[in-house]
Scaffold this active site. Structure first.
Site: not given
Length: 433
Positions: A167, A197, A276
């Site tokens: 993402h 992911d 992230s």
């Protein structure tokens, strides 16, 4: 005579200079005592020199005319005294720091030193990733690259492979990776796995600038174990947060496909937007997970963060580096949300669509459709696969993750008012663009 008598009386009878005093609630510091002893030593040394040169006083105190050679001697004594004083001041060994250091520097504790060392040793492995998107200017019609997001990542090997979350790079027209020394390189996408992911990039950087992160194991982690997260939250350069493992074997959904990710690590180490894709490390500095999500209504850290375990990541990265994609088996169906099935009062996965060219369609699973009167006719409801109960979509995904492409599985379905068992040959998931 008067001249050297003056010097003698001055340096012998005068008290030692008062020591420098620094404010202290308890006692003078060691530097104050050292400086006082130094001045006392200098005065005593000078006084001894002058006393040895001073002649014995005459018995007759009446003044008499002094000859020329006596005046010459007096001048010579004054000169020698001055030289001795200068030498005693400049030659005496005094630690210059002792006169100015008031208190010694505070030492770090053992655990603090370990944390500092861990950050310094692993920071060169963490990178900053900028996601660029092409936008057309409304007035000039020029196509510009505009940053639409950023995240973190880490160097996987000396070949320039960088691992991050999918993402972080989703929707990017171009990607740039900034290393710890602030050098920036254009990155190419090697491959990605939307379901877990995970994405792998590659940069063309010199080998001496690439510092692969040490890879650990996540199978033996324990709740309460210390963990450390390094990343670039809110675009801040290389930030370290600490915490513990709050829970194990959690399950979250992929941000891209909604497919569940199992065995996720839960931690209270602060994870914010920009973290992230960054590494989660154990106390030895080994990689144990990729920071991927937080549970927060406000979007900022609330003490509940999630990391994909390194045991899951390792196999995915190896496939992406070698083949550019992950081969994962699928049934080839679209199913209804779990809430819709619960409203029907049954447990399982309702098949909405099973294309004829897919594994389930080829095996004969029936889709949900409407009859000639517009009434809804429910399709098959999957209740188990290979004898393992399927209560919802997460159960189905979890079972398929344990299967291989080309494997034949027995799918038990509820069709109308009876149960049927249908063999299905699993096929690989189609390539994503």
């Amino acid at each position: 005579m008067a001249a050297y008598s003056f010097f003698s009386s001055t340096y012998i009878s005068s008290p030692s200079p008062a020591p420098l005093r620094f404010p202290s609630p308890n006692r003078p510091s060691s530097s104050t005592l050292s400086l006082s002893r130094t001045f006392a030593h200098r005065n005593l040394h000078t006084a001894c020199i002058v006393a040895s040169l001073r002649p014995t006083a005459h018995a007759n105190p009446s003044p008499t005319p002094e000859p020329a050679d006596r005046k010459l001697l007096d001048s010579f004594v004054v000169l020698i005294t001055s030289v001795a004083l200068s030498v005693s001041i400049f030659v005496t060994d005094v630690d210059p720091a002792a006169a100015f250091v008031v208190t010694p520097s505070k030492k770090l504790q053992t655990d603090e030193l370990a944390t500092v060392r861990l950050f310094q040793e692993n920071t060169p492995s963490v990178v900053y990733i900028t996601n660029l998107a092409s936008r057309q200017d409304a007035f000039t019609l020029d196509v510009l690259e505009v940053p639409q997001g950023s995240g973190s990542g880490f160097v996987w090997d000396k070949k320039g492979h960088v691992v991050t979350n999918y993402h972080v790079i989703r929707g990017a027209s171009d990607l740039r990776v900034t290393l710890a020394d602030q050098s920036t390189y254009d990155a190419k996408v090697v491959g990605f796995d939307q379901d877990k992911d995970v994405a792998v990039l590659r940069i063309d950087a010199p080998t001496d600038k690439l510092r692969p992160i040490p890879v650990g194991v996540s199978a033996d982690l324990l709740v309460g174990q210390k963990v450390f997260a390094i990343g670039n939250p809110f675009g801040l350069d290389h930030t370290l947060t600490t915490g513990v493992i709050s829970g194990l074997r959690r399950e979250i959904s992929s941000a891209a496909t909604g497919r569940p990710i199992q065995d996720v690590i839960q931690t209270d180490a602060a994870i914010n937007p920009g973290n992230s894709g960054g590494p989660l490390l154990d106390s030895s500095g080994n990689l144990i997970g990729i920071n991927t999500a937080i549970y927060s209504p406000s979007g900022a850290s609330s003490g509940v963060g999630f990391s994909i375990p390194v045991d899951t990541v390792g196999g995915i990265v190896d496939q992406l580096v070698q083949f550019g994609k992950v081969t994962r088996p699928i049934l080839g169906i679209k199913f209804a949300p779990d809430q819709s099935v619960e409203q029907l009062g049954v447990s399982g996965v309702l098949v909405l669509d099973a294309p004829l060219n897919g594994p389930a369609g080829k095996a004969g699973l029936q889709s949900t459709k409407r009859d000639t009167y517009g009434r809804l006719v429910l399709g098959d409801i999957i209740t188990s696969v290979n004898g393992k109960k399927v209560a919802n979509g997460s159960d189905l995904y979890r079972i398929l993750d344990q299967c291989k492409v080309g494997e034949t599985v027995t799918v038990e379905v509820l069709r109308g008012d009876h149960v049927e068992k249908i063999p299905v040959v699993l096929e690989p998931k189609p390539d994503e663009s």
